[in-house]
Scaffold this active site. Structure first.
Site, PDB file in Angstrom:
ATOM      1  CB  CYS A 107      -1.299  -0.364   1.167  1.00 14.28           C
ATOM      2  SG  CYS A 107      -1.815   1.104   0.725  1.00 14.28           S
ATOM      3  CG  HIS A 210      -3.444  -3.457   3.100  1.00 18.08           C
ATOM      4  ND1 HIS A 210      -2.518  -2.809   4.443  1.00 18.08           N
ATOM      5  CD2 HIS A 210      -3.886  -2.166   2.859  1.00 18.08           C
ATOM      6  CE1 HIS A 210      -2.289  -1.532   3.750  1.00 18.08           C
ATOM      7  NE2 HIS A 210      -3.687  -1.096   3.114  1.00 18.08           N
ATOM      8  CD  GLU A 212      -1.226  -5.984   4.974  1.00 16.46           C
ATOM      9  OE1 GLU A 212      -1.128  -6.304   4.402  1.00 16.46           O
ATOM     10  OE2 GLU A 212      -1.853  -4.724   6.107  1.00 16.46           O
TER      11      GLU A 212
END
Ligand code: MN
Length: 236
Positions: A107, A210, A212
């Protein structure tokens, strides 16, 4: 020993509060790496020491990058910027690139990476690019919000073993001119660049989404962290 992954820490309270569940730490750990948070510190010798200690670098998400770093004036829709964090992460990224250290940039991280390598970004896609999709998703964080197409033969396509994915989306900035030595690895259907990768470094990948915060619900996103940790393991 497992690969030590330096994770850039947010500088201010608001940003720390943006990641209360430590998604980055969890994802690196799930992928077999040992996470180590790197606080903002504008001291070249200590930045070198951070990099000497770590086997891989994860550039995390956060606020906007000051356009002064890519030769632009601030446009109306620029968000909040944190100069100390910009200085720190740009120096860190430049030095990591020159060491050929594995980098995963997420990001804000893809924006920092692209600027550090000589490219630039849109300060606000909604006012600078016509016909863009909604990239600030109206759904829970792990939810796959829009599709992306992976570039054939890209490292990213090889990692995921797929030509397309659905990803989450929390950004109003995006890569504009891709830095020299890099190429686009994925785009959304509106043409917005969703991933870049280095063509000559060992493992340097930036993603606009994202992963994660998707790994727990959507296991395939762990593959990206596993590939990154593996590449970092070759960097002892
Ligand atoms: Mn997006």
């Amino acid at each position: 020993m497992t690969p030590l992954i330096g994770i850039t820490a947010a500088h201010i309270d608001e940003e720390i509060a943006t990641y209360p569940r430590h998604y980055y730490v969890q994802a690196v750990s799930m992928a077999g790496g040992t996470p180590l948070l790197l606080p903002v510190l504008n001291d070249n010798a200590k930045i070198e020491q951070y990099l000497k200690t770590c086997n891989g670098l994860l550039l995390t998400g956060g606020s906007d990058v000051d356009p002064v770093h890519f030769g632009n004036e601030p446009q109306q829709k620029i968000g909040r910027v944190y100069p100390e964090r910009d200085d720190f992460e740009l120096a860190l990224a430049e030095k990591a690139l020159s060491r050929n250290m594995p980098i995963l940039a997420i990001c804000r991280g893809i924006q920092v990476l692209n600027i550090a390598a000589g490219g630039n970004i849109f300060q606000d896609i909604y006012s600078e690019v016509s016909g863009v999709l909604q990239h600030s998703q109206k759904a829970p964080r792990p939810y796959p919000w829009h599709s992306i197409e992976l570039v054939e033969d890209s490292i990213l396509a090889r990692i995921f073993g797929a030509g397309a994915l659905r990803v989450n989306s929390f950004h109003h900035q995006a890569v504009d001119l891709v830095a020299p030595g890099f190429r686009v690895a994925a785009r959304a259907q509106d043409g917005i660049i969703e991933a870049i990768e280095s063509m000559d470094k060992k493992f340097v990948i930036g993603v606009q989404w994202h992963p994660e915060s998707m790994v727990e619900q959507h296991e395939q996103f762990l593959k990206l962290f596993q590939a990154f940790v593996h590449a970092s393991g070759l960097n002892y």
